[in-house]
Design a protein around this motif. Sequence first.
Motif, PDB file in Angstrom:
ATOM      1  N   ILE A 150     -20.886  10.299  24.446  1.00  0.00           N
ATOM      2  CA  ILE A 150     -19.661  10.341  23.691  1.00  0.00           C
ATOM      3  C   ILE A 150     -19.680   9.556  22.221  1.00  0.00           C
ATOM      4  O   ILE A 150     -19.063  10.249  21.363  1.00  0.00           O
ATOM      5  CB  ILE A 150     -18.776   9.211  24.538  1.00  0.00           C
ATOM      6  CG1 ILE A 150     -18.299  10.001  25.750  1.00  0.00           C
ATOM      7  CG2 ILE A 150     -17.485   8.875  23.788  1.00  0.00           C
ATOM      8  CD1 ILE A 150     -17.510   9.169  26.544  1.00  0.00           C
ATOM      9  N   HIS A 151     -20.711   8.503  22.217  1.00  0.00           N
ATOM     10  CA  HIS A 151     -20.824   8.063  20.846  1.00  0.00           C
ATOM     11  C   HIS A 151     -21.618   8.704  19.865  1.00  0.00           C
ATOM     12  O   HIS A 151     -21.331   8.629  18.715  1.00  0.00           O
ATOM     13  CB  HIS A 151     -21.260   6.404  21.098  1.00  0.00           C
ATOM     14  CG  HIS A 151     -20.447   5.584  21.632  1.00  0.00           C
ATOM     15  ND1 HIS A 151     -20.171   5.455  22.706  1.00  0.00           N
ATOM     16  CD2 HIS A 151     -19.557   4.826  20.974  1.00  0.00           C
ATOM     17  CE1 HIS A 151     -19.304   4.408  23.276  1.00  0.00           C
ATOM     18  NE2 HIS A 151     -18.779   3.877  22.116  1.00  0.00           N
ATOM     19  N   ASP A 181     -23.237  10.024  34.775  1.00  0.00           N
ATOM     20  CA  ASP A 181     -24.005   8.740  34.873  1.00  0.00           C
ATOM     21  C   ASP A 181     -23.790   7.902  33.645  1.00  0.00           C
ATOM     22  O   ASP A 181     -23.618   8.360  32.477  1.00  0.00           O
ATOM     23  CB  ASP A 181     -25.599   9.019  34.818  1.00  0.00           C
ATOM     24  CG  ASP A 181     -26.134   7.762  34.971  1.00  0.00           C
ATOM     25  OD1 ASP A 181     -26.879   7.467  33.780  1.00  0.00           O
ATOM     26  OD2 ASP A 181     -26.224   7.050  35.785  1.00  0.00           O
ATOM     27  N   PHE A 182     -23.289   6.772  33.755  1.00  0.00           N
ATOM     28  CA  PHE A 182     -22.769   6.015  32.639  1.00  0.00           C
ATOM     29  C   PHE A 182     -23.710   5.716  31.350  1.00  0.00           C
ATOM     30  O   PHE A 182     -23.130   6.096  30.461  1.00  0.00           O
ATOM     31  CB  PHE A 182     -22.390   4.408  33.114  1.00  0.00           C
ATOM     32  CG  PHE A 182     -21.591   3.779  32.317  1.00  0.00           C
ATOM     33  CD1 PHE A 182     -20.270   4.098  31.862  1.00  0.00           C
ATOM     34  CD2 PHE A 182     -22.025   2.561  31.549  1.00  0.00           C
ATOM     35  CE1 PHE A 182     -19.459   3.410  31.131  1.00  0.00           C
ATOM     36  CE2 PHE A 182     -21.140   1.932  30.577  1.00  0.00           C
ATOM     37  CZ  PHE A 182     -19.760   2.358  30.237  1.00  0.00           C
ATOM     38  N   LYS A 183     -24.934   5.746  31.382  1.00  0.00           N
ATOM     39  CA  LYS A 183     -25.807   5.406  30.461  1.00  0.00           C
ATOM     40  C   LYS A 183     -25.856   7.222  29.745  1.00  0.00           C
ATOM     41  O   LYS A 183     -25.990   7.100  28.332  1.00  0.00           O
ATOM     42  CB  LYS A 183     -27.259   5.121  30.691  1.00  0.00           C
ATOM     43  CG  LYS A 183     -27.909   5.794  31.707  1.00  0.00           C
ATOM     44  CD  LYS A 183     -29.269   5.448  31.985  1.00  0.00           C
ATOM     45  CE  LYS A 183     -29.904   5.881  33.178  1.00  0.00           C
ATOM     46  NZ  LYS A 183     -29.281   5.682  34.465  1.00  0.00           N
ATOM     47  N   VAL A 184     -25.723   7.902  30.351  1.00  0.00           N
ATOM     48  CA  VAL A 184     -25.655   9.282  29.636  1.00  0.00           C
ATOM     49  C   VAL A 184     -24.315   9.635  28.929  1.00  0.00           C
ATOM     50  O   VAL A 184     -24.399   9.944  27.825  1.00  0.00           O
ATOM     51  CB  VAL A 184     -26.072  10.614  31.041  1.00  0.00           C
ATOM     52  CG1 VAL A 184     -25.843  11.816  30.265  1.00  0.00           C
ATOM     53  CG2 VAL A 184     -27.444  10.345  31.494  1.00  0.00           C
ATOM     54  N   GLU A 212     -20.331   4.396  12.800  1.00  0.00           N
ATOM     55  CA  GLU A 212     -21.732   3.823  12.889  1.00  0.00           C
ATOM     56  C   GLU A 212     -22.854   5.056  12.890  1.00  0.00           C
ATOM     57  O   GLU A 212     -22.387   6.187  13.193  1.00  0.00           O
ATOM     58  CB  GLU A 212     -21.935   2.916  13.983  1.00  0.00           C
ATOM     59  CG  GLU A 212     -22.024   1.295  13.314  1.00  0.00           C
ATOM     60  CD  GLU A 212     -23.168   1.000  12.811  1.00  0.00           C
ATOM     61  OE1 GLU A 212     -24.352   1.948  12.571  1.00  0.00           O
ATOM     62  OE2 GLU A 212     -23.578  -0.247  12.409  1.00  0.00           O
ATOM     63  N   ASN A 213     -23.898   4.825  12.686  1.00  0.00           N
ATOM     64  CA  ASN A 213     -25.096   5.497  12.858  1.00  0.00           C
ATOM     65  C   ASN A 213     -25.268   5.542  14.537  1.00  0.00           C
ATOM     66  O   ASN A 213     -25.718   4.289  14.886  1.00  0.00           O
ATOM     67  CB  ASN A 213     -26.590   5.187  12.233  1.00  0.00           C
ATOM     68  CG  ASN A 213     -27.509   6.378  12.400  1.00  0.00           C
ATOM     69  OD1 ASN A 213     -27.458   6.947  13.200  1.00  0.00           O
ATOM     70  ND2 ASN A 213     -28.515   6.070  11.359  1.00  0.00           N
ATOM     71  N   PRO A 214     -25.200   6.696  15.344  1.00  0.00           N
ATOM     72  CA  PRO A 214     -25.366   6.643  16.762  1.00  0.00           C
ATOM     73  C   PRO A 214     -26.841   6.240  16.884  1.00  0.00           C
ATOM     74  O   PRO A 214     -26.961   5.666  18.088  1.00  0.00           O
ATOM     75  CB  PRO A 214     -25.080   8.006  17.114  1.00  0.00           C
ATOM     76  CG  PRO A 214     -24.980   8.981  16.159  1.00  0.00           C
ATOM     77  CD  PRO A 214     -24.764   8.081  14.681  1.00  0.00           C
ATOM     78  N   ALA A 215     -27.656   6.209  16.121  1.00  0.00           N
ATOM     79  CA  ALA A 215     -29.098   5.707  16.373  1.00  0.00           C
ATOM     80  C   ALA A 215     -29.362   4.342  16.113  1.00  0.00           C
ATOM     81  O   ALA A 215     -30.482   4.085  16.481  1.00  0.00           O
ATOM     82  CB  ALA A 215     -30.136   6.622  15.388  1.00  0.00           C
ATOM     83  N   ASN A 216     -28.482   3.701  15.478  1.00  0.00           N
ATOM     84  CA  ASN A 216     -28.389   2.140  15.530  1.00  0.00           C
ATOM     85  C   ASN A 216     -28.027   1.767  16.685  1.00  0.00           C
ATOM     86  O   ASN A 216     -27.028   1.167  17.048  1.00  0.00           O
ATOM     87  CB  ASN A 216     -27.452   1.764  14.231  1.00  0.00           C
ATOM     88  CG  ASN A 216     -27.674   0.112  14.185  1.00  0.00           C
ATOM     89  OD1 ASN A 216     -28.490  -0.639  14.646  1.00  0.00           O
ATOM     90  ND2 ASN A 216     -26.624  -0.334  13.560  1.00  0.00           N
ATOM     91  N   ALA A 251     -13.759  15.865  17.940  1.00  0.00           N
ATOM     92  CA  ALA A 251     -15.025  15.207  18.148  1.00  0.00           C
ATOM     93  C   ALA A 251     -14.783  13.589  17.810  1.00  0.00           C
ATOM     94  O   ALA A 251     -13.791  13.035  17.119  1.00  0.00           O
ATOM     95  CB  ALA A 251     -16.002  15.599  16.947  1.00  0.00           C
ATOM     96  N   ALA A 252     -15.659  12.913  18.730  1.00  0.00           N
ATOM     97  CA  ALA A 252     -15.675  11.571  18.631  1.00  0.00           C
ATOM     98  C   ALA A 252     -16.181  11.057  17.154  1.00  0.00           C
ATOM     99  O   ALA A 252     -17.355  11.317  16.868  1.00  0.00           O
ATOM    100  CB  ALA A 252     -16.297  10.630  19.607  1.00  0.00           C
ATOM    101  N   THR A 253     -15.367  10.394  16.443  1.00  0.00           N
ATOM    102  CA  THR A 253     -15.868   9.916  15.077  1.00  0.00           C
ATOM    103  C   THR A 253     -16.374   8.381  15.151  1.00  0.00           C
ATOM    104  O   THR A 253     -15.715   7.385  14.697  1.00  0.00           O
ATOM    105  CB  THR A 253     -14.569  10.025  14.102  1.00  0.00           C
ATOM    106  OG1 THR A 253     -13.475   9.265  14.543  1.00  0.00           O
ATOM    107  CG2 THR A 253     -14.440  11.464  13.844  1.00  0.00           C
TER     108      THR A 253
END
Length: 843
Positions: free
Chosen positions: A727-728, A719-722, A746-750, A741-743
């Motif tokens: 990935i990010h 599913d795209f949103k998952v 940014e902060n993925p929580a932002n 690993a995907a670098t």
Amino acid sequence: MMKRFNFNAATKAMLGAGLLSLLLAGCGGSDGKDGEDGKPGPVGLDISQATTLKATLEDVKIDSGTVSVDIVLTNANGVPVTGLEQYAQINAIGLGIAKLTPEGGKGYKTPQWVSYINSVKAADPARSLANYSYTDGKDSAGNPIIKEVKFTPGDAIQANIESSCKTTCLTVVDSGVYRYTFQTNLSTLPAIEGLDLTYDPTLVHRITLELQTDGSKDAKLVNSHIDFLPSDNFREAKAEETRTVVDLEANCIKCHSTNYSDTSSTAKPLALHGGRRIAIANCQVCHTSYSKDPETGSSIDLGAMAHAIHKGTYTMVGYSGTAYDFSGTMAKAAAENGYPQFREGKDTSERVTLPVSIGSCQSCHSTDAKGPVDADNFKHHRGLACASCHMSGFNPVDNSEWLKPPEGQKDRGFVGNYFHYYATPEIDGIPGANLVNVFQTGGCASCHAEQGEEGSAKYHLAKANATKLLRTEYAYKLENGTFDATKGELTFTVDWHSDVAPHQDPKVKEFWVSLAAFDGNEYTMGPRPSNGTLGRSESRISVNLAKVETNANLTATANGSKVTYTLTGITAVISASSVPYKQIVSIGKGFMDGKLLVCANSAELDPTMDAAIDCTSTDAPIYEVIVGSNKASFSADASNVTARSVVVSEAKCANCHGEKADFSDSHKLTHATDKPDNSCGTCHSAVPNTAVALADGSCVACHNGAPAHSKKPFERGFDFKVMIHQIHADTRSVRRLTTDAATFPENPANCAACHDKGQLSLTKLGDKPAFLASTGEYSPTVAACASCHATTAADSAVIGHFETNGGVYNGAAGTYTPGSETCATCHGEGKSFGVDKVHPVKY
């Protein structure tokens, strides 16, 4: 010179109220003769109480080699900040001074900074990195590919700043104004071979400041600088007199974060040197063209270093002895061979995964009016910057033959000899590069251009320029289509750019139009049905408009530049079984997307050739330019279909991935040979199905919550949103394209890194279908949130919170009823516990 501060209205009101209270307190009779007016008391805020800091540099003086500069320190509201001179808890205060020296040679060379503060550092034997090898996949015969990494440690010059003096070098000039006097005297500098450290007042100079009152990454961190011309009464230099090629705001933070106040464990603000250096102007005076890392021999020139880091080939050892390996290969060597110089937990070894080609200069350099004044300077060649890509892996020890030129030729040094005499397309590592041929055919001006002319970067920009040109020339529009479910016919018109129809243009390789059924709420993809003439899908059809002559179900009628197409055979018997086109016929409406592929000259070889080229041409290597379309509807009466809600920003996707990003390689890993208009290729084939737009729901047409024929576990969610969150945030258990690993920088929580303000209301998310993974069902909001917070059942205690509020986490298929989640009540944007509040969101 006395400094003056302009107080704002609030400050004036505060001072006025205080004065009035003193006057009122004095009422009640005479207390004798009035005394003389006293001197005004100091006005300001003590540094221990300041929560924000701003600093500017003024009044530079250089007298007999002694340098001083005034630091004007205020808070964000402009109130003077006092007490710096005696603040014992100061974490860092460092100042540097450098001159901007012109460069000689053929053509225009960008001037370079030379710091007056330098040292010659010997390599630390304990941390000088030894050569190592690692396994990088397998060859076609299944044998492991062994690669070697080699270093050339040794004495190295390093530019520096003063940082030991701290407050001792400060004197108070005025409230909030401090004079810093350098310990370094420009008339008594120790000589360093190869460096001209003569003080030349006719050159532009720069003084930089790094100030941090404590060790936190918050607003109490200041970087500042002043560029000035000593020979003209130390006036501040104009923008065009200094050198600013890359701008933090215009270039770097398109991908990187400057949220220095974000102290969470996942934060990745662009703050270096212990979190103290945040301004490019400050970086420039230390990361000079002559500076190197003694433990590896790596250049720490800012341009060369930035190129190699983003390419994922850079390794150096920092001041603390910490190894920073941006290739990720040190950790691989340690895992395979027990490489002892990689210290787990102390050193960093992670490959940078740049989401665009390293040769796409425009990704980091401005090619429009938005960049700094010297933005175009990147187009002029500079040996170190060019070598950071073209010569990665080469060194003068193992490639000593390049230290000498061919017989009778000028010696241009190791780097110059390579570019002029020895580089070949086979060893250069840059696709299409043929540098020696350019030199031998008299094309010196291709690289050695004069100022104002386009230099060597024209080879890198040629593809980007041709792509931009062809996307303008071949722009087209899809008109809404009419779908007759009874006849099984779809009719639609393409507004083409010329009277030569797409299937008659030899420069058009393919022109795919994909249609997907949309039920008004979400795209859905049913199970894999049996083969059909137009593909093997219930919900999708892709058709190549460039192949009208060979498609019995497709006809084209041209009327000038308008071409009307009729696609037949879209019929299905609606029943309980899965059959091709079932959803298209039963729903009767949806959207169409175009993906045009135009053949273009591979312009890195010859930027003077025409952009578009006959697809059968053998005169030059060909690449394909992707030209996307608008999103058109199809329905029974060709009326507009209400679009799926857009909850992510296309512009923010393009910041890192580029406009009309191509993810074809991601779709080639399985069923790569399947035809796009039949069998599994309806979704898997890279050409028509890689979305040109990422935010408008095109990706979701395949990547949705419906059960695919090959279900994956949640931690590899389809599913795209998952998938996109995993990935990010790098929470995905398996990435099929790479083991790195995907670098995400940014902060993925932002959430604001990808979403615009207003896109996080969550109000319609709960109405979407659930996502069915191989292990169980996940309600839509839970699927999005769990992709970071609970990728497995053991990851987090939030699962109970999900379920208490109507969510389903790994439940039985069919458990979730759309609309049952209540997450938006508290967590919608702007709510008491909105995602914009509980995450470090910075718009």
